[in-house]
Structures are given as structure tokens and as C-alpha cells.
Enzyme design. Structure first.
Site, mmCIF file in Angstrom:
data_model
loop_
_atom_site.group_PDB
_atom_site.id
_atom_site.type_symbol
_atom_site.label_atom_id
_atom_site.label_comp_id
_atom_site.label_asym_id
_atom_site.label_seq_id
_atom_site.Cartn_x
_atom_site.Cartn_y
_atom_site.Cartn_z
ATOM 1 N N CYS A 112 0.874 -0.994 0.183
ATOM 2 C CA CYS A 112 -0.422 -0.121 0.479
ATOM 3 C C CYS A 112 1.101 1.453 -0.022
ATOM 4 C CB CYS A 112 -0.312 -0.276 1.029
ATOM 5 S SG CYS A 112 -2.460 0.728 0.502
ATOM 6 N N HIS A 220 -4.009 -4.888 1.105
ATOM 7 C CA HIS A 220 -3.639 -5.821 1.997
ATOM 8 C C HIS A 220 -3.205 -7.263 2.707
ATOM 9 C CE1 HIS A 220 -3.002 -1.719 3.812
ATOM 10 N NE2 HIS A 220 -3.435 -1.121 2.709
ATOM 11 N N GLU A 222 -1.398 -8.785 4.526
ATOM 12 C CA GLU A 222 -1.354 -8.894 6.054
ATOM 13 C C GLU A 222 -2.436 -8.759 6.198
ATOM 14 O OE1 GLU A 222 -1.264 -5.536 4.082
ATOM 15 O OE2 GLU A 222 -2.248 -4.676 6.064
HETATM 16 N N1 LIG Z 1 -2.126 7.027 2.294
HETATM 17 C C1 LIG Z 1 -2.033 5.945 1.222
HETATM 18 C C2 LIG Z 1 -1.471 4.514 1.656
HETATM 19 C C3 LIG Z 1 -2.910 4.079 2.306
HETATM 20 C C4 LIG Z 1 -2.386 3.570 2.447
HETATM 21 O O1 LIG Z 1 -1.651 2.506 2.999
HETATM 22 N N2 LIG Z 1 -3.863 2.181 3.508
HETATM 23 C C5 LIG Z 1 -3.939 1.077 4.867
HETATM 24 C C6 LIG Z 1 -3.938 2.306 5.747
HETATM 25 C C7 LIG Z 1 -4.145 1.286 6.535
HETATM 26 C C8 LIG Z 1 -3.566 0.043 7.111
HETATM 27 O O2 LIG Z 1 -2.264 0.251 6.947
HETATM 28 O O3 LIG Z 1 -3.297 -0.975 7.194
HETATM 29 C C9 LIG Z 1 -3.110 6.648 0.762
HETATM 30 O O4 LIG Z 1 -4.049 6.167 0.332
HETATM 31 O O5 LIG Z 1 -2.638 5.784 -0.778
#
Ligand SMILES: N[C@@H](CCC(=O)NCCCC(=O)O)C(=O)O
Length: 250
Positions: A112, A220, A222
Site C-alpha cells: 500500500c 493488504h 498482511e
Molecule cells: N495513504 C495512502 C496509502 C494508503 C494505505 O497505506 N492504506 C492503509 C492504511 C491502514 C493500514 O495500514 O492498513 C493512500 O491513501 O493511498
């Protein structure tokens, strides 16, 4: 034989009156449950960090997601919405770490925000609001929902035939993935190979050409990693690459 060591760069979060270096449980847990490696959380100290010393002891690097955005100035733009969270300390830590890890051939897995950081670190750019781009879908999560709703499968991605991801997933042509991001890949950096795209054409995974193992995904894996066979294949492959790096002949 020791478990491989995987660096997990932290975020910098304000909790109450104090700033913290923080990493979410699900990422750190996935390094153990999915990759069978030992996670080491790296504080977001930026240029105060001795990156070479860290990489001397590391067998892999995993870049986590985060609600914060990569600062737009790092890819030549003004910040479109200053009300959205940023984390300059994390940017100052991960971008140099990414370049140094790839130069050394340290296995890299990026998720992400991490997926976005690698693209920026190598010269690519981001859409700051994918949902405002004509023809693109809204890839954000419903923030008011329970986590199991937010991290549920949201859309499919089509895997690049013959690519690293397709090989790892034994020829599957598409998978369903969760989606929790407002930003996304605009210009893909040089040296990156597209591995998966969403229905609206947004790049959702890529690998680094010539790297032994460098895989970045927008979704995600994970999340509840042990109960998701696709996620387990990704993390197991990352862990195997870290074990090979640990056992390399210097
Ligand atoms: N802020 C960026 C990346 C989005 C992101 O990493 N979301 C996950 C947030 C919660 C988590 O860590 O699971 C965007 O908005 O593109």
C-alpha cells in the site's frame, strides 16, 4: 539457524501529547506468521539512521501501509489536499532505504503506502486522489465500517500473464483484493514491471526488474494473512527470498 531479519520501517504518529515511532501489529505479525522471519521495527529517524549498518544485518525489508500520504513534493507536485495526513519522517527514512536495499539486492516487499513509496523512490509519480481521475474508480475504504468490512475483498485485479505474481500464484489469471487507498500509481518508475492491474486500469502490483525479489502490491496481504492462501504464497515467497539472502555467500 537463525531466522532471517526483516526491517519494518515505522511511521511517526502523535498519540496524545507524545510522538511515537509506530508499526501496526498486523504487518509485524505477518512477517512472523507469513514469512517465518524476525521483524525489526526501524524508527523513522531519516538521515540520522545508519542505513548501511541496518542493511548489513538485514535479510529483507518490508514496507507497510499507512493512512499518511507520501509527500507530493517528492514527485514534483504540490500537496493537493493538506488536510490529509502526511509523514515526512517516514518519507525521509523509507525512500533512501528502498534505494539502498535494491542496490544491495536485499529482498523487498512493499504494501500500500510502501507500494507507492517504492514507485516514488525510483522516479515515478502518484495520483493524489485516484477517485477524482476521470474513468478511475474509488479505491478508498469505508472508514466508518468495522475492520473486517474495510479489509474485505473489494475488487478483482488481473495478473500479468507470465509475470512474477502469476508464477507465484500458479497461473491464476485474476484474484480478488481488498482496497484501502486514495492515492495510486500515475507514472510508473523506470525499471518496474507491472504485475497486476485493477478493472479501471490502475496498477495494483509491480516487481522490480533485475531484482532477485522485490514485489509491491497496493492491497493488504498482511490482513489475516494465515487464513488467506494467496497472501500466504506472497509472504512465503518473500520469506524464502530472505532465507536465501541470509544464506548467501558474501
Ligand atoms: N495513504 C495512502 C496509502 C494508503 C494505505 O497505506 N492504506 C492503509 C492504511 C491502514 C493500514 O495500514 O492498513 C493512500 O491513501 O493511498
Amino acid at each position: 539457524m537463525r531466522h532471517p531479519i526483516v526491517l519494518v520501517p515505522s511511521c511517526s504518529h502523535q498519540i496524545g501529547l507524545h510522538p511515537y515511532y509506530a508499526a501496526q501489529h498486523k504487518y509485524v505479525d505477518a512477517v512472523v506468521k507469513g514469512a517465518a522471519c524476525t521483524p525489526v521495527i526501524v524508527p523513522a529517524l531519516g538521515e540520522a539512521l545508519d542505513i548501511d549498518a541496518l542493511l548489513d544485518m538485514a535479510d529483507g525489508v518490508m514496507l507497510t501501509g499507512s493512512p499518511s500520504n507520501v509527500h507530493a513534493s517528492l514527485y514534483g507536485q504540490d500537496v493537493r489536499d493538506p488536510s490529509l495526513p502526511q509523514d515526512r519522517a517516514r518519507d525521509a527514512t523509507t525512500l533512501p532505504l528502498i534505494r539502498a536495499a535494491l542496490k544491495r539486492g536485499v529482498p523487498l516487499m512493499a504494501i500500500c503506502r510502501g507500494f507507492q513509496e517504492v514507485n516514488v523512490a525510483l522516479g515515478g509519480t502518484l495520483h493524489q486522489a485516484v477517485h477524482d481521475v476521470p474513468g478511475m474508480n474509488d479505491h478508498r475504504e469505508s472508514k466508518g465500517e468495522a475492520l473486517d468490512v474495510q479489509y474485505a475483498a473489494a475488487h478483482k485485479v488481473v495478473l500479468q500473464a507470465g509475470g512474477m505474481l502469476a508464477r507465484l500464484l500458479q497461473g491464476q489469471s485474476e484474484i480478488n483484493v481488498n482496497s484501502l487507498h486514495g492515492q495510486g500509481i500515475d507514472e510508473l518508475a523506470p525499471g518496474l514491471q507491472i504485475e497486476a492491474v485493477a478493472e479501471d486500469g490502475l496498477v495494483e502490483a509491480y516487481s522490480v526488474i533485475d531484482a532477485r525479489f522485490a514485489l509491491a502490491v497496493q492491497w493488504h496481504p498482511e490482513w489475516q494473512v494465515a487464513s488467506n492462501p494467496v497472501s500466504m504464497r506472497l509472504f512465503t515467497a518473500f520469506g524464502d527470498a530472505c532465507r536465501a539472502h541470509r544464506d548467501r555467500i558474501p
